[in-house]
Motif scaffolding. Structure first.
Motif, mmCIF file in Angstrom:
data_model
loop_
_atom_site.group_PDB
_atom_site.id
_atom_site.type_symbol
_atom_site.label_atom_id
_atom_site.label_comp_id
_atom_site.label_asym_id
_atom_site.label_seq_id
_atom_site.Cartn_x
_atom_site.Cartn_y
_atom_site.Cartn_z
ATOM 1 N N ALA A 153 -42.416 36.900 50.028
ATOM 2 C CA ALA A 153 -43.011 36.528 51.320
ATOM 3 C C ALA A 153 -41.961 36.525 52.422
ATOM 4 O O ALA A 153 -42.209 37.023 53.525
ATOM 5 C CB ALA A 153 -43.671 35.161 51.214
ATOM 6 N N PHE A 154 -40.786 35.963 52.131
ATOM 7 C CA PHE A 154 -39.707 35.962 53.123
ATOM 8 C C PHE A 154 -39.384 37.382 53.573
ATOM 9 O O PHE A 154 -39.205 37.651 54.765
ATOM 10 C CB PHE A 154 -38.427 35.335 52.554
ATOM 11 N N THR A 155 -39.297 38.291 52.617
ATOM 12 C CA THR A 155 -38.958 39.681 52.926
ATOM 13 C C THR A 155 -40.025 40.325 53.808
ATOM 14 O O THR A 155 -39.705 41.012 54.782
ATOM 15 C CB THR A 155 -38.782 40.487 51.621
ATOM 16 N N LYS A 156 -41.286 40.077 53.473
ATOM 17 C CA LYS A 156 -42.379 40.669 54.249
ATOM 18 C C LYS A 156 -42.460 40.096 55.664
ATOM 19 O O LYS A 156 -42.853 40.797 56.592
ATOM 20 C CB LYS A 156 -43.712 40.432 53.538
ATOM 21 N N LEU A 157 -42.109 38.844 55.816
ATOM 22 C CA LEU A 157 -42.303 38.165 57.100
ATOM 23 C C LEU A 157 -41.055 38.100 57.974
ATOM 24 O O LEU A 157 -41.135 37.689 59.129
ATOM 25 C CB LEU A 157 -42.825 36.740 56.853
ATOM 26 N N SER A 158 -39.911 38.471 57.434
ATOM 27 C CA SER A 158 -38.659 38.393 58.186
ATOM 28 C C SER A 158 -38.271 39.762 58.725
ATOM 29 O O SER A 158 -38.146 40.712 57.962
ATOM 30 C CB SER A 158 -37.535 37.871 57.287
ATOM 31 N N SER A 159 -38.089 39.839 60.030
ATOM 32 C CA SER A 159 -37.705 41.113 60.613
ATOM 33 C C SER A 159 -36.373 41.049 61.357
ATOM 34 O O SER A 159 -35.615 42.002 61.350
ATOM 35 C CB SER A 159 -38.796 41.623 61.556
ATOM 36 N N SER A 160 -36.065 39.926 61.966
ATOM 37 C CA SER A 160 -34.832 39.842 62.753
ATOM 38 C C SER A 160 -33.646 39.426 61.875
ATOM 39 O O SER A 160 -33.828 38.800 60.822
ATOM 40 C CB SER A 160 -34.993 38.822 63.884
ATOM 41 N N PRO A 161 -32.451 39.753 62.319
ATOM 42 C CA PRO A 161 -31.257 39.327 61.584
ATOM 43 C C PRO A 161 -31.169 37.800 61.459
ATOM 44 O O PRO A 161 -30.747 37.295 60.412
ATOM 45 C CB PRO A 161 -30.094 39.870 62.421
ATOM 46 N N ASP A 162 -31.575 37.073 62.479
ATOM 47 C CA ASP A 162 -31.542 35.609 62.418
ATOM 48 C C ASP A 162 -32.488 35.077 61.346
ATOM 49 O O ASP A 162 -32.162 34.134 60.621
ATOM 50 C CB ASP A 162 -31.905 34.989 63.772
ATOM 51 N N GLU A 163 -33.669 35.670 61.255
ATOM 52 C CA GLU A 163 -34.622 35.263 60.220
ATOM 53 C C GLU A 163 -34.053 35.532 58.832
ATOM 54 O O GLU A 163 -34.136 34.682 57.937
ATOM 55 C CB GLU A 163 -35.945 36.001 60.399
ATOM 56 N N LYS A 164 -33.459 36.706 58.665
ATOM 57 C CA LYS A 164 -32.879 37.060 57.374
ATOM 58 C C LYS A 164 -31.699 36.156 57.019
ATOM 59 O O LYS A 164 -31.511 35.795 55.852
ATOM 60 C CB LYS A 164 -32.478 38.530 57.369
ATOM 61 N N THR A 165 -30.937 35.743 58.012
ATOM 62 C CA THR A 165 -29.832 34.810 57.783
ATOM 63 C C THR A 165 -30.356 33.472 57.279
ATOM 64 O O THR A 165 -29.787 32.878 56.352
ATOM 65 C CB THR A 165 -29.019 34.602 59.082
ATOM 66 N N GLN A 166 -31.451 33.005 57.864
ATOM 67 C CA GLN A 166 -32.020 31.731 57.421
ATOM 68 C C GLN A 166 -32.578 31.842 56.001
ATOM 69 O O GLN A 166 -32.499 30.881 55.229
ATOM 70 C CB GLN A 166 -33.089 31.233 58.395
ATOM 71 N N VAL A 167 -33.124 32.991 55.641
ATOM 72 C CA VAL A 167 -33.585 33.206 54.263
ATOM 73 C C VAL A 167 -32.387 33.127 53.318
ATOM 74 O O VAL A 167 -32.447 32.468 52.271
ATOM 75 C CB VAL A 167 -34.326 34.550 54.113
ATOM 76 N N ASP A 168 -31.291 33.769 53.680
ATOM 77 C CA ASP A 168 -30.077 33.700 52.854
ATOM 78 C C ASP A 168 -29.585 32.264 52.741
ATOM 79 O O ASP A 168 -29.186 31.816 51.655
ATOM 80 C CB ASP A 168 -28.974 34.587 53.440
ATOM 81 N N ASN A 169 -29.610 31.538 53.856
ATOM 82 C CA ASN A 169 -29.180 30.135 53.845
ATOM 83 C C ASN A 169 -30.082 29.297 52.942
ATOM 84 O O ASN A 169 -29.604 28.447 52.186
ATOM 85 C CB ASN A 169 -29.182 29.546 55.263
ATOM 86 N N PHE A 170 -31.391 29.550 53.034
ATOM 87 C CA PHE A 170 -32.334 28.812 52.194
ATOM 88 C C PHE A 170 -32.055 29.092 50.720
ATOM 89 O O PHE A 170 -31.984 28.175 49.903
ATOM 90 C CB PHE A 170 -33.779 29.196 52.545
ATOM 91 N N ASN A 171 -31.901 30.355 50.365
ATOM 92 C CA ASN A 171 -31.676 30.711 48.965
ATOM 93 C C ASN A 171 -30.371 30.135 48.431
ATOM 94 O O ASN A 171 -30.314 29.664 47.288
ATOM 95 C CB ASN A 171 -31.717 32.226 48.781
ATOM 96 N N SER A 172 -29.349 30.143 49.246
ATOM 97 C CA SER A 172 -28.078 29.555 48.840
ATOM 98 C C SER A 172 -28.213 28.045 48.631
ATOM 99 O O SER A 172 -27.738 27.495 47.629
ATOM 100 C CB SER A 172 -27.016 29.852 49.902
ATOM 101 N N SER A 173 -28.867 27.386 49.571
ATOM 102 C CA SER A 173 -29.077 25.940 49.459
ATOM 103 C C SER A 173 -29.980 25.607 48.275
ATOM 104 O O SER A 173 -29.765 24.605 47.581
ATOM 105 C CB SER A 173 -29.700 25.385 50.736
ATOM 106 N N LEU A 174 -30.979 26.441 48.050
ATOM 107 C CA LEU A 174 -31.884 26.217 46.928
ATOM 108 C C LEU A 174 -31.132 26.331 45.601
ATOM 109 O O LEU A 174 -31.343 25.522 44.692
ATOM 110 C CB LEU A 174 -33.046 27.204 46.970
ATOM 111 N N ALA A 175 -30.260 27.320 45.491
ATOM 112 C CA ALA A 175 -29.457 27.463 44.267
ATOM 113 C C ALA A 175 -28.594 26.217 44.057
ATOM 114 O O ALA A 175 -28.488 25.707 42.929
ATOM 115 C CB ALA A 175 -28.590 28.721 44.349
#
Length: 98
Positions: free
Chosen positions: A35-57
């Motif tokens: 869902a993140f991949t489908k809904l994220s288009s900007s670099p800032d959005e993708k950065t927050q997805v990376d931050n979320f995944n890192s924090s989740l790990a």
């Protein structure tokens, strides 16, 4: 995430762990990333997805390791990244309460 936060707030890492699963390879994490991949288009959005995944790990590792303080810190980081992502994508109203 709200169930995980409630459990961590009560120092109940067993419940938090059962909700999270034991790794980032769980079904719900994979579906969230699709869902993140489908809904994220900007670099800032993708950065927050990376931050979320890192924090989740970190959160999963802390919960699995029974480290309450690190779990609290990682949960706040995960929630913050998710909130920033929902704001950037304009989905903040639709996803409240997750």
């Amino acid at each position: 995430m709200s169930k995980v936060g409630q459990a961590i707030d009560k120092n109940d890492l067993s419940t938090a762990g059962s909700v999270l699963g034991g790794s980032t390879d769980t079904d719900w994490v994979q579906k969230a990333n699709i869902a993140f991949t489908k809904l994220s288009s900007s670099p800032d959005e993708k950065t927050q997805v990376d931050n979320f995944n890192s924090s989740l790990a970190s959160l999963i590792s802390s919960v699995t390791g029974n480290d309450i303080e690190s779990s609290k810190t990682a949960f706040v980081s995960s929630a913050d990244a998710f909130e920033k992502w929902t704001t950037l994508t304009g989905l903040v109203g639709q996803l409240k309460g997750l």
